[in-house]
Design an enzyme around this catalytic site. Sequence first.
Site, PDB file in Angstrom:
ATOM      1  N   GLU A  34      50.138  96.123 -43.262  1.00  0.00           N
ATOM      2  CA  GLU A  34      49.744  96.694 -41.965  1.00  0.00           C
ATOM      3  C   GLU A  34      49.131  95.630 -41.041  1.00  0.00           C
ATOM      4  O   GLU A  34      48.360  95.953 -40.142  1.00  0.00           O
ATOM      5  CB  GLU A  34      48.828  97.905 -42.148  1.00  0.00           C
ATOM      6  N   GLU A  60      55.609 103.788 -47.080  1.00  0.00           N
ATOM      7  CA  GLU A  60      54.478 104.550 -47.620  1.00  0.00           C
ATOM      8  C   GLU A  60      54.475 105.930 -46.972  1.00  0.00           C
ATOM      9  O   GLU A  60      54.665 106.055 -45.765  1.00  0.00           O
ATOM     10  CB  GLU A  60      53.131 103.902 -47.263  1.00  0.00           C
TER      11      GLU A  60
HETATM   12  C1  GLA Z   1      47.613 102.480 -45.762  1.00  0.00           C
HETATM   13  C2  GLA Z   1      47.690 101.261 -46.661  1.00  0.00           C
HETATM   14  C3  GLA Z   1      47.707 101.567 -48.123  1.00  0.00           C
HETATM   15  C4  GLA Z   1      46.773 102.700 -48.438  1.00  0.00           C
HETATM   16  C5  GLA Z   1      47.147 103.907 -47.629  1.00  0.00           C
HETATM   17  C6  GLA Z   1      46.309 105.132 -47.928  1.00  0.00           C
HETATM   18  O1  GLA Z   1      48.784 102.882 -45.244  1.00  0.00           O
HETATM   19  O2  GLA Z   1      48.798 100.440 -46.355  1.00  0.00           O
HETATM   20  O3  GLA Z   1      47.340 100.403 -48.818  1.00  0.00           O
HETATM   21  O4  GLA Z   1      45.475 102.312 -48.152  1.00  0.00           O
HETATM   22  O5  GLA Z   1      46.953 103.603 -46.278  1.00  0.00           O
HETATM   23  O6  GLA Z   1      46.672 106.210 -47.117  1.00  0.00           O
END
Ligand code: GLA
Length: 695
Positions: A182, A333
């Site tokens: 991210e 994700e």
């Molecule tokens: C983000 C992060 C992950 C995790 C998720 C939890 O998207 O990339 O590592 O922390 O949130 O929702």
Amino acid sequence: MHKLHRYWFALFLPALLLELVPAQPGDRASIPSQIPGHDAILLGTDWYPEQWPEARWEEDLRLMEAANIKVVRIAEFAWSRMEPSEGRYDMDWLERAITAGAKHHIASVLGTPTAAPPAWLTANHPETLRVQPDGQRVTHGNRAHGSVTSPLYREYCRRIAAEMAHRFGHNPNVVGWQIDNEYGYASMSYDDLTRKLFQEWLQKKYQTLDNLNQNWTTEYWSQTYDSWREIPIPVGGHNPGLMLEWKRFVTHTWNDYQMNQIDQIRQYAEPRQFITGNFMGFWDGFDHYIITEPLTFASWDDYVGTGHVDPDRNGMTHDLTRGFKRENFWVIETQPGAVNWHSVNNFLNKGEVRAMAWQAIGHGADEVGYWQWRSALNGQEQYHGTLVGSDGTPVPLYTEVQQLGREFSAVESELRGTRVVSEVALLNSYDSRWAIDLQRHTSRYDQMALLESYYRVLNRLAQSVDVVSPYAPLGGYALVVAPDLNVLPQDLADHLLEYVRNGGDLVLGPRSGMKDQYNALLPQRQPGYLVDALQGRVEQYYALEADVPVAGTWGQGRASVWAEQLQAASPESQILLRYGKSNGWLDDQPAAITCAYGKGRITYIGAVLDDKLMDAAAEWMVQQSGVKPALGRVPEGVQVSRRVGSGKTVFFLINFAAEDRHVDLAHPMKLLLANRTAASVVLPRYGVEVLREGP
Ligand code: GLA
């Protein structure tokens, strides 16, 4: 021309030329996010083998395989395990994890671990920790604590990425890479070095201080700069020109940061291994069109948080992510039921997780990955949703995901070579978003809500909408809508005018065409360089205290939040809506106007309209531009999407309404999930069907 825009023009020039000979939609051969030799659509999960004894891996992988999971993303936080002390690399365990996965037919995506530098690094070199705007250095123990501008931190990042790529760049079971995680939420380090880099970047761009002073009108409040060293990092209340350039500098910095790693991976890894980054939808920390440019494809992390999935907002965010590179993408994700970081971390309803996954696929995702497989016993995210519990056995949601995996495998071949092709585009401009948010004028002005209000109605009517950069090639679209294109310099105006001249239908929303690339007011009224084509302009804008009545071609209703008093300058410019009695200034004045230009049409809507008026406006837009629904009429609550390519047309139907929905098809189609042919479908709540056109 603004440097970034020059860059974009150079990038898109070949595509613009190609537009003259449009390719058949959906027939470009290879889809970068579909991996040769693997299923066209993949179920995945985020696995942290470093958090568990090796003896446990086999059972985890067995359970994954039983759920039809085909890909794991690993290692993106495992720096301290891969480099336990400076320069001592230990990747043997990672290789064993990758090999163990492959035995269960699970491929690996490796994340570079640079969002979590190890404690030895930050303790030995505190200057690699970023400085917050208040001057405090962050402490170790969270993540995204590295300083993106620190040359030393970059050097450590380069070395770990190179080491990983050297070791795994030829590993047949590694299919790709994710850079960082991210992208540090675009956090900057507010230190002297960053300030110097910003000043140098400005100098390179503006060349002379005269040029900068003039474009930022620095006579205002005695801001005139006589030396580059005088220019501050804006932390609020600064000149709009300076503040917009800072946003662009943040983009430039994070791009540089990722290139430092991408260059290493490209150097050592086989070209078949993709490189992606995991983004966060509409979050606007940097310009995603620039950041995703060097990546093979874009990915995003799709979290609902409190409440339940809003199919329009979620669909729009998929369409945004697809639009970054105008290609399929991954949802690398998503939440297995619940997150741990929102106000109320409720669980999604039974069936909702599956519906959400199919929605992603329908909008062009080629992978859906669940974060995470199993919670670490300790660490910050103990409460987050998982697919197995702390005891290592499946949680109730596992069965739903297992069903999804079975379905993905059953229909994946029907989706190979397919992508989303739309007749309608919504324009998303980071420059405009930043420019408006830096000076909202009314706290009630919500750009996301406005974009969504257009998306909801247009997506219902067209059943397929792209969200793209205003600099994207537009020739393939029947209708292009820019809800609030505030920064509209000459080169962009030329691009839009060319689209309209060639027959395109362009609709602009309020606040459009007000600023140039320096965030300076244009020396014309809105919409600036488009005034002549529109044969009309904005006389005055008003932040509204209360709703204003409006009426005209689209019926009667209300304008809220923002209203622009328009003027139609010639009989060619037709008035579509007028304001009713309001503040005196707006009374009986035009609120929306339209004008034919070249072979196309340009329309300006100067207000935020209520839902009913938006419905009617959208009906008018699709009629004017000849946009047809991808599938045909469906009952309220049912979402439609479509993927085409390689001679196939596949539709997705998902019922997000609370009750059953009956969908009649124009002709019989193959229902791929039910495995039969039929001319109608009944969908319960969260019910999904995937339909193939043809025999
Ligand atoms: C983000 C992060 C992950 C995790 C998720 C939890 O998207 O990339 O590592 O922390 O949130 O929702």
